[in-house]
Structure formats: structure tokens, C-alpha cells
Write an enzyme that holds these catalytic residues in place. Structure first.
Site, PDB file in Angstrom:
ATOM      1  N   CYS A 112      65.273  24.906  30.437  1.00  0.00           N
ATOM      2  CA  CYS A 112      64.195  24.151  31.082  1.00  0.00           C
ATOM      3  C   CYS A 112      63.192  23.578  30.094  1.00  0.00           C
ATOM      4  O   CYS A 112      62.423  22.678  30.438  1.00  0.00           O
ATOM      5  CB  CYS A 112      63.476  25.030  32.101  1.00  0.00           C
ATOM      6  SG  CYS A 112      64.575  25.778  33.305  1.00  0.00           S
ATOM      7  N   HIS A 235      56.390  22.357  33.774  1.00  0.00           N
ATOM      8  CA  HIS A 235      57.743  22.507  34.296  1.00  0.00           C
ATOM      9  C   HIS A 235      57.650  22.992  35.737  1.00  0.00           C
ATOM     10  O   HIS A 235      56.915  23.927  36.043  1.00  0.00           O
ATOM     11  CB  HIS A 235      58.518  23.499  33.428  1.00  0.00           C
ATOM     12  CG  HIS A 235      59.797  23.959  34.026  1.00  0.00           C
ATOM     13  ND1 HIS A 235      60.703  23.093  34.607  1.00  0.00           N
ATOM     14  CD2 HIS A 235      60.338  25.201  34.152  1.00  0.00           C
ATOM     15  CE1 HIS A 235      61.740  23.784  35.064  1.00  0.00           C
ATOM     16  NE2 HIS A 235      61.530  25.065  34.798  1.00  0.00           N
ATOM     17  N   ASN A 265      63.444  23.468  41.264  1.00  0.00           N
ATOM     18  CA  ASN A 265      63.514  23.580  39.812  1.00  0.00           C
ATOM     19  C   ASN A 265      64.728  22.795  39.318  1.00  0.00           C
ATOM     20  O   ASN A 265      65.856  23.203  39.535  1.00  0.00           O
ATOM     21  CB  ASN A 265      63.626  25.059  39.423  1.00  0.00           C
ATOM     22  CG  ASN A 265      63.690  25.273  37.917  1.00  0.00           C
ATOM     23  OD1 ASN A 265      63.877  24.337  37.138  1.00  0.00           O
ATOM     24  ND2 ASN A 265      63.547  26.527  37.509  1.00  0.00           N
TER      25      ASN A 265
END
Length: 310
Positions: A112, A235, A265
């Protein structure tokens, strides 16, 4: 010479999977997912769409937005942990699809935080004068490594792609400072076997600490303070983690990007997707100080402070 973002693009699959849809598949509820993660729905790509397809569509938009052609690109960096196959890389497939004849190409694997790693890598090439235009794509098809029987992870992830073109920008604009980091001892908390495996409690503790710390660190490196921040793009993993970073910077709610409720996500794609949406909504303006911060498997993290504009 300063390196900054000169074009943005994004692509999301059309298929929307809501929390109510997941209620029918597993022992969970819309309320449980929303209160713990902030996620309401996510996009899931069909079997006929690969990671490289998502990347291509976002890349085309970013190149057009930058006002250049694919043949102008010197380097293509694709941040992903879900490539079509181990090799050739998604970046090489993209180089061919785009017709970027002079571009070198490589994938970046930092989960990520991958998009942050890609941007910092591009910065070095541009500021050294080696390359002029670099395409960075954050893209994931996480649905193909998600265990749809594991309610702890299945509710979290979505598919999508975000892209930017980086190049030379005027004095005082672009990337002002950055931080990249890793802690391999935490790799056991978030990894892939056949599917994604996560120790949610440990990852949460790490993320809450690191997101805030890294945000403060890049401001200090740039000689700035949290009062100087105009917009935060964290994020999009979990609203509670995102909120902890916002509170650490003492920012009002309207100064933090929030797309997690719509897309879940999307790993390396989440920051560039959010950047695109906030620019489109007019929330980021020329001269704004923007902080981007992410964390991911590895464990890895990265943050950038940048002055928006060309």
C-alpha cells in the site's frame, strides 16, 4: 530542478459491491463494517479485466491530462502487488500498450506504500536530469487474492487504478520532502499465501503510530509545521487510522481526503485515486501544501510533502 505532478488519471471498475451484498455472502453486517472501517462499498473488477487493463485506462488519462504523448515518457513505474503474472511486469505491458517507445519500465512492490515509493523514485530521476517525464501508476486487483470466506479481510479491499505523470516544475513547487521506511520484522502481520492474511490488531497499531509520525517528519524536513498543511491525502485503509493522522496534524475534517467509503482499500491505488478526486472537486488548489502518507505490507511506509502546482 524540482519534480512535481503534471498530470493525473484514475480508473475504477463499474461493478459495485456494497456491504449489503457482503451480508448475503458471509457473517457480517453493514453496521459492523461501517463502524470499524468506514467502508460502505467497493469496486470489483470482472474476470475479463486484469491489473494491466486497469493501469492502462488510468495511465491514458494521466498522460492526456499532462498534455504530453506516451512517446514523451522516459520511465514507467507501476506500484502493485497483484500483477497479471510474475513477469513480464505490468509496467512492460503498459509500455507496449501505450506505445511509449523510449520508456524504461519496472514494477515497484511495496504494497500500500508502493505509490509513495514510486513517486520518490521518479523524483530522483527527474531532479538528477536523467529523465524528464515519468509515469507512476498505483494499481491493484485485490479481489483476486482476497479470501471471500474471511470476513476480517474480505470486507476491506477493492480494485482500481490511479496514475500521475511527474516532470520538472517551477521553483518552490513539487515534492519538498519525503520519508520512506520499512520494518521487515512486522511482515508476519500482513502477507499473502494463496490469499491476503492479516493480523488486524497489530497492523492497526503500527499504522496509527506511523501515519502520524511520518506526516510530522516530512513537514519538519521541509522546514514547515502542521499549521502550513492545506490538505492531507492518507492511504484509504480504515477511517479510524486516517482520522488518527488527521488529528495528529490538527486538521479540520474538510482538509482530509476521504474516498474509503466508496472504494475500500485499493492498496497502492488509493492515494492517486484520492488525489484525482480531490482535484476534480476543487479541494486542492495551486500553491497548496499537500501531505500524502501511506503504509502497507512489508511492513512499509512512505510520506511526501509537496507544494501543488506546475
Amino acid at each position: 530542478m524540482n519534480a512535481g505532478i503534471t498530470g493525473v488519471g484514475r480508473y475504477l471498475p463499474e461493478n459495485i459491491v456494497t456491504n449489503l451484498d457482503l451480508e448475503k455472502r458471509m457473517d457480517t453486517s453493514d453496521e459492523w463494517i461501517r463502524t470499524r472501517t468506514g467502508i460502505e462499498e467497493r469496486r470489483i473488477a470482472g474476470d475479463d479485466i486484469e491489473t494491466s487493463d486497469l493501469a492502462y485506462r488510468a495511465a491514458v488519462e494521466a498522460i492526456s491530462n499532462a498534455g504530453i504523448s506516451a512517446e514523451d515518457l522516459d520511465l514507467i513505474l507501476v506500484a502493485t502487488v497483484t500483477p497479471d503474472q510474475p513477469f513480464p511486469t505490468v509496467s512492460c505491458m503498459l509500455q507496449d500498450q501505450l506505445g511509449a517507445k523510449k520508456a524504461a519500465a519496472m514494477d515497484v512492490s511495496a504494497a500500500c506504500a508502493g505509490f509513495m515509493y514510486g513517486m520518490v523514485t521518479a523524483k530522483q530521476f527527474i531532479e538528477s536530469g536523467a529523465y524528464k517525464y515519468v509515469l507512476i501508476v498505483g494499481v491493484e486487483k485485490l479481489s483476486k487474492i482476497t479470501d471471500w470466506n474471511d470476513r476480517n479481510t474480505a470486507v476491506l479491499f477493492g480494485d482500481g487504478a490511479g496514475a500521475v505523470v511527474m516532470g520538472p516544475v517551477s521553483e518552490g513547487k513539487g515534492v519538498l520532502s519525503f520519508e520512506l521506511g520499512s520494518d521487515g520484522s512486522g511482515g508476519k502481520h500482513l502477507y499473502q499465501e494463496d490469499y491476503i492474511v492479516m493480523n488486524g490488531r497489530e497492523v492497526f497499531k503500527f499504522a496509527v503510530r506511523q501515519m502520524g509520525e511520518s506526516s510530522i517528519n516530512v513537514l519538519e524536513k521541509a522546514g514547515l509545521s502542521k499549521e502550513d498543511v492545506d490538505f492531507l491525502i492518507p492511504h484509504q485503509a480504515n477511517i479510524r487510522i486516517m482520522e488518527s493522522a488527521r488529528q495528529r496534524l490538527e486538521l479540520p475534517v474538510e482538509k482530509m481526503s476521504k474516498t474509503v467509503h466508496k472504494y475500500g482499500n485499493t492498496s497502492a491505488a488509493s492515494i492517486p485515486i484520492s488525489l484525482f478526486e480531490e482535484l476534480e472537486a476543487g479541494k486542492i488548489k495551486d500553491g497548496d501544501l499537500v501531505v500524502m502518507v501511506g503504509f502497507g505490507g512489508g511492513l512499509t511506509w512512505g510520506a511526501i510533502a509537496m507544494r501543488w502546482g506546475k
